[in-house]
Scaffold this active site. Structure first.
Site, short mmCIF file in Angstrom:
data_model
loop_
_atom_site.label_atom_id
_atom_site.label_comp_id
_atom_site.label_asym_id
_atom_site.label_seq_id
_atom_site.Cartn_x
_atom_site.Cartn_y
_atom_site.Cartn_z
N ASP A 198 0.85 -1.20 0.00
CA ASP A 198 0.00 0.00 0.00
C ASP A 198 0.88 1.25 0.00
OD1 ASP A 198 -2.31 1.47 -0.06
OD2 ASP A 198 -2.72 1.32 2.08
N LYS A 201 2.19 3.29 -5.98
CA LYS A 201 1.69 2.28 -6.91
C LYS A 201 2.71 1.98 -8.01
CE LYS A 201 -1.43 3.20 -4.13
NZ LYS A 201 -1.31 2.56 -2.81
N ASP A 226 -3.22 -3.03 -2.59
CA ASP A 226 -4.37 -2.12 -2.55
C ASP A 226 -4.28 -1.10 -3.68
OD1 ASP A 226 -6.71 -1.00 -1.67
OD2 ASP A 226 -5.79 0.17 -0.06
N ASN A 227 -5.43 -0.48 -3.99
CA ASN A 227 -5.53 0.63 -4.96
C ASN A 227 -5.02 0.26 -6.35
OD1 ASN A 227 -4.43 2.51 -2.20
ND2 ASN A 227 -6.54 2.54 -2.93
N GLU A 256 -11.45 3.99 -0.54
CA GLU A 256 -11.72 4.14 0.87
C GLU A 256 -12.39 5.48 1.18
OE1 GLU A 256 -7.26 4.58 0.01
OE2 GLU A 256 -8.85 3.14 -0.40
#
Length: 274
Positions: A198, A201, A226-227, A256
């Protein structure tokens, strides 16, 4: 009276632009505003509000969040820490933690797989570290990596406020690309059972390949990223799907604390070479 709009060219001549041409772009502009309204709202909450509060309070958003935790949560109670953090991020000032909805996927994977050695890349303020640590079996250890020293200082206080000592959560303040090659020699890690990504990216693919090269991923090691849709990690996803090294699953979700922005998490299970 006729309305006339002019564009002046470099030659010094002016040419009239019909108001009808200008008005023709209005529906497009309105459509874009409606379609991306949640993105504009995110820009407002995550960037503009933060800039104003940074100037008016004289402290960082992360420090403001910690002060809120101190006055609204119960020390030593991880659930209280997380609930208070969620309230802060959704109602007070936006912060991009994994959040309660996507957090349930993380909780389930930790509970079902009972990992003993966990690596987190991107501690930020410690929200996900607390979420992971509360579900770990006895004797397990989380190594959490954060490159930003200021964020790491806040995360350290949040993790300790939740009741976890250095034997359960070890915070490593250094860039991930420097830490991963040292995990075996410096920290005595032979295998990673679970990895949570996380951080930046653009670093997902690089760090996944570093983990592969380090030999720390064994058959059945799980990586949760994530993401992967927003902001997105397309090169990471393409590699995962084409490498033949992983079984993979995408958990569809929203960003989120934002219902209107589509997001997701990638769950990978390392199977090794075919």
């Amino acid at each position: 009276m006729t309305v006339q709009l002019y564009l002046r060219r470099s030659s010094g001549r002016s040419e009239m632009v019909s108001p009808a041409i200008v008005l023709a772009f209005v529906p497009l502009l309105v459509t874009l505003i409606i379609r991306y309204r949640y993105h504009f709202l995110l820009l407002y909450r995550a960037v503009l509000v933060r800039m104003v509060l940074d100037c008016t309070t004289g402290i960082s958003r992360e420090e403001r969040a910690f002060q809120y935790l101190l006055t609204h949560s119960l020390p030593g109670d991880p659930d209280s820490i997380l609930d208070t953090f969620d309230h802060w991020s959704s109602r007070v000032e936006y912060m991009s933690n994994i959040g309660p909805k996507k957090g349930k996927v993380l909780d389930r994977l930790i509970t079902d797989n009972t990992p003993l050695t966990v690596l987190e890349l991107g501690t930020h303020c410690g929200y996900s570290a607390v979420r992971i640590a509360r579900g770990l079996p006895l004797g397990a250890r989380l190594y959490s990596v954060e490159m930003d020293e200021c964020n790491a200082a806040i995360a350290e206080k949040v993790i300790r406020l939740a009741g976890f000592d250095d034997d359960t959560v070890e915070l490593i303040v250094s860039p991930s690309e420097e830490v991963i090659p040292q995990l075996r020699e410096r920290f005595g890690i032979e295998r990673l059972d679970f990895v949570f990504m996380d951080h930046w990216k653009r670093c997902y693919l690089r760090d996944l390949q570093l983990l592969e090269g380090s030999g720390l991923l064994g058959k059945g090691s799980i990586i949760l990223a994530d993401n992967i849709i927003f902001p997105g990690a397309p090169h990471f996803l393409r590699y995962v799907k084409s490498s033949g090294l992983y079984q993979h699953r995408i958990h569809q979700a929203t960003l989120e604390y934002f219902r209107g922005i589509r997001d997701g998490m990638a769950e990978l299970t390392f199977i090794g070479t075919k």
